[in-house]
Design a protein around this motif. Sequence first.
Motif, PDB file in Angstrom:
ATOM      1  N   ILE A 190      12.045  54.849   1.137  1.00  0.00           N
ATOM      2  CA  ILE A 190      13.144  53.973   0.719  1.00  0.00           C
ATOM      3  C   ILE A 190      13.309  54.000  -0.797  1.00  0.00           C
ATOM      4  O   ILE A 190      12.329  53.951  -1.546  1.00  0.00           O
ATOM      5  N   LYS A 191      14.564  54.086  -1.215  1.00  0.00           N
ATOM      6  CA  LYS A 191      14.913  53.818  -2.605  1.00  0.00           C
ATOM      7  C   LYS A 191      15.709  52.514  -2.631  1.00  0.00           C
ATOM      8  O   LYS A 191      16.900  52.474  -2.336  1.00  0.00           O
ATOM      9  N   PRO A 192      15.047  51.401  -2.965  1.00  0.00           N
ATOM     10  CA  PRO A 192      15.778  50.139  -3.041  1.00  0.00           C
ATOM     11  C   PRO A 192      16.588  50.063  -4.338  1.00  0.00           C
ATOM     12  O   PRO A 192      16.347  50.833  -5.274  1.00  0.00           O
ATOM     13  N   ALA A 193      17.536  49.139  -4.382  1.00  0.00           N
ATOM     14  CA  ALA A 193      18.286  48.924  -5.624  1.00  0.00           C
ATOM     15  C   ALA A 193      17.312  48.510  -6.720  1.00  0.00           C
ATOM     16  O   ALA A 193      16.355  47.754  -6.479  1.00  0.00           O
ATOM     17  N   GLU A 194      17.559  49.014  -7.922  1.00  0.00           N
ATOM     18  CA  GLU A 194      16.615  48.744  -9.021  1.00  0.00           C
ATOM     19  C   GLU A 194      16.552  47.259  -9.385  1.00  0.00           C
ATOM     20  O   GLU A 194      15.544  46.795  -9.922  1.00  0.00           O
ATOM     21  N   GLN A 195      17.614  46.487  -9.077  1.00  0.00           N
ATOM     22  CA  GLN A 195      17.589  45.052  -9.378  1.00  0.00           C
ATOM     23  C   GLN A 195      16.680  44.282  -8.439  1.00  0.00           C
ATOM     24  O   GLN A 195      16.222  43.181  -8.768  1.00  0.00           O
ATOM     25  N   THR A 196      16.421  44.840  -7.241  1.00  0.00           N
ATOM     26  CA  THR A 196      15.765  44.054  -6.188  1.00  0.00           C
ATOM     27  C   THR A 196      14.709  44.863  -5.442  1.00  0.00           C
ATOM     28  O   THR A 196      14.677  44.873  -4.213  1.00  0.00           O
ATOM     29  N   SER A 197      13.842  45.513  -6.159  1.00  0.00           N
ATOM     30  CA  SER A 197      12.830  46.362  -5.517  1.00  0.00           C
ATOM     31  C   SER A 197      11.598  45.593  -5.058  1.00  0.00           C
ATOM     32  O   SER A 197      10.891  46.028  -4.148  1.00  0.00           O
ATOM     33  N   PHE A 198      11.325  44.443  -5.677  1.00  0.00           N
ATOM     34  CA  PHE A 198      10.079  43.746  -5.370  1.00  0.00           C
ATOM     35  C   PHE A 198      10.032  43.237  -3.922  1.00  0.00           C
ATOM     36  O   PHE A 198       8.985  43.273  -3.288  1.00  0.00           O
ATOM     37  N   ILE A 199      11.155  42.803  -3.390  1.00  0.00           N
ATOM     38  CA  ILE A 199      11.129  42.283  -2.022  1.00  0.00           C
ATOM     39  C   ILE A 199      10.944  43.421  -1.013  1.00  0.00           C
ATOM     40  O   ILE A 199      10.314  43.234   0.029  1.00  0.00           O
ATOM     41  N   ALA A 200      11.452  44.608  -1.327  1.00  0.00           N
ATOM     42  CA  ALA A 200      11.195  45.761  -0.456  1.00  0.00           C
ATOM     43  C   ALA A 200       9.704  46.114  -0.481  1.00  0.00           C
ATOM     44  O   ALA A 200       9.114  46.460   0.549  1.00  0.00           O
ATOM     45  N   LEU A 201       9.109  46.021  -1.648  1.00  0.00           N
ATOM     46  CA  LEU A 201       7.671  46.293  -1.777  1.00  0.00           C
ATOM     47  C   LEU A 201       6.853  45.269  -1.008  1.00  0.00           C
ATOM     48  O   LEU A 201       5.824  45.595  -0.398  1.00  0.00           O
ATOM     49  N   LYS A 202       7.308  44.023  -1.027  1.00  0.00           N
ATOM     50  CA  LYS A 202       6.627  42.997  -0.235  1.00  0.00           C
ATOM     51  C   LYS A 202       6.717  43.326   1.251  1.00  0.00           C
ATOM     52  O   LYS A 202       5.760  43.135   2.008  1.00  0.00           O
ATOM     53  N   GLY A 203       7.858  43.847   1.672  1.00  0.00           N
ATOM     54  CA  GLY A 203       8.000  44.269   3.061  1.00  0.00           C
ATOM     55  C   GLY A 203       7.031  45.374   3.426  1.00  0.00           C
ATOM     56  O   GLY A 203       6.438  45.369   4.515  1.00  0.00           O
ATOM     57  N   LYS A 204       6.841  46.332   2.524  1.00  0.00           N
ATOM     58  CA  LYS A 204       5.872  47.409   2.748  1.00  0.00           C
ATOM     59  C   LYS A 204       4.465  46.824   2.898  1.00  0.00           C
ATOM     60  O   LYS A 204       3.705  47.223   3.794  1.00  0.00           O
ATOM     61  N   GLN A 205       4.137  45.880   2.033  1.00  0.00           N
ATOM     62  CA  GLN A 205       2.822  45.255   2.090  1.00  0.00           C
ATOM     63  C   GLN A 205       2.591  44.583   3.442  1.00  0.00           C
ATOM     64  O   GLN A 205       1.522  44.724   4.055  1.00  0.00           O
TER      65      GLN A 205
END
Length: 528
Positions: A190-205
Amino acid sequence: MTVSETGSASLDIATEDERIAGLVDLVTVADSTTETIPVEAPFDGERIGAIPACGEADVELAVERAREAQRSWAERDIAEREEVLSRFQDLVLDRRKELLDIIQLETGKARRTAFEEVQVVALTAGYYSHRGERFLGREKRKGVMPVLTDVEVNHVPVGVAGLISPWNYPFELALSDALPALLAGNAVVIKPAEQTSFIALKGKQLLEEAGLPADLFQIVTGTGPDIGPTLTETVDYVGFTGSTATGRIVAEQAGRNLKKCSLELGGKNPALVFPDADLDRTVEGMVQGAFSNTGQLCIAIERCYVHEDIFDEFVDRFVAATEELELGATYDFKPGVGSLVSEEQLEKVTAHVEDAKASGATVHVGGEARPDLGPYFFEPTVLTDVDLDMDLCCEETFGPVVSIYPFSTTEEAVEEANDTDYGLNASVWTSDTEFGRDVARRIRAGTVNVNEAYGATYASIDAPMGGMKDSGIGRRHGKEGLLKYTESQNVAVQKGQGMAPPDGVPFWLYAKLTSGALRLFDKVPGLR
């Protein structure tokens, strides 16, 4: 419009900074990657952290790791994959407060809208966790020669799915698209939007905590122009959610590389209000449909067509309800409307409204930025007297702005609703639901709601969702949203006589007998 009190509804930013800093370690980066991109909180414009500015080498590394992990994942029983999604659903619901905090911190949206994201991700995980075998299992099909030909269809994973997700619903549109891809036996980058990448990373976690192999779900952060082309070239499937303009670029890149793709793009979504509509219910639903997520929603209502017999009453009621909306930059459920995401978005919304005002449109409520609340706040805005010469009329605004137009006949309303290059979502408001269904079928949009703005179609995960015309190709949700991540494989086992004449039978006789058999098969029930 009222302003929410902050009170105890603030966030401990120091704690969040700590939490967010740890998530950066989940980004796939090569040793040479050192540059970063700052991330700000839209509520106040303050920096909340930074993400790696990934490049081509990072994408290639992520895809390589994902491809290696995918081989063993695809060999696992479907039931094992379903269990991961089921555990993930539990974690999403258990950790919803933390997820809501991060979503709000990055997007500036109201907490009510952030909850929609968490809710839909949990719905999606639960839905697919019970349907893997049903959708992906071997399918028996009719063979060309009854008894002698056994045919089955297998659904083979494409390999590595590359997803480019937007900033407006960053948790839902990253994870809800990834879940069926993973269930189908794929790896995901996944390449999330640069403004909102942290919530995608939380999903990965959370996925890894639920038992997903670490390398199977990769995240690369950075800008689309820098890493988008490399992602499209190296993965086996491309999924994109965003603007139509960018979607055309992604589709061109995918096509050039002969990659399957799905695109959910922009919308200029109409609502049709007929004279028998329950106005209390309609106004309530329309306010939600127009101003949820501060209008930054591809399926939000931007054009409202109201029958002339109730036009004035509807406008008065809709304006009054809009005036009652509560704006606020708080981390509780009180405000109904939050901030726009960025200065760029604020400038676009402001430009559309100012152009309309200068060209003669009437602003009934709103129409102004609210820097007293935060740098990117804009008031929910209702306009009439909007015409074709105004940018607001035909271009997607993607903000808290709705224009209202009168109509006199059903034919006129349907024609106006369809008079757009877009075809993503629409709604029909009437007490006669059969009439509503009939009107809905005439609207060229991928989803049409009767007596609801968008939630009825979007939250019904069993049914496909997507756009017509310039609003995209492909579908998410339902069986279609899972099988798009697979290749259909036809396996036929021929027993006894093959597909050629038996020894000693002349071809003319074989052709005659075969033709007769075809006629017979067509007439016998069960053989067709």
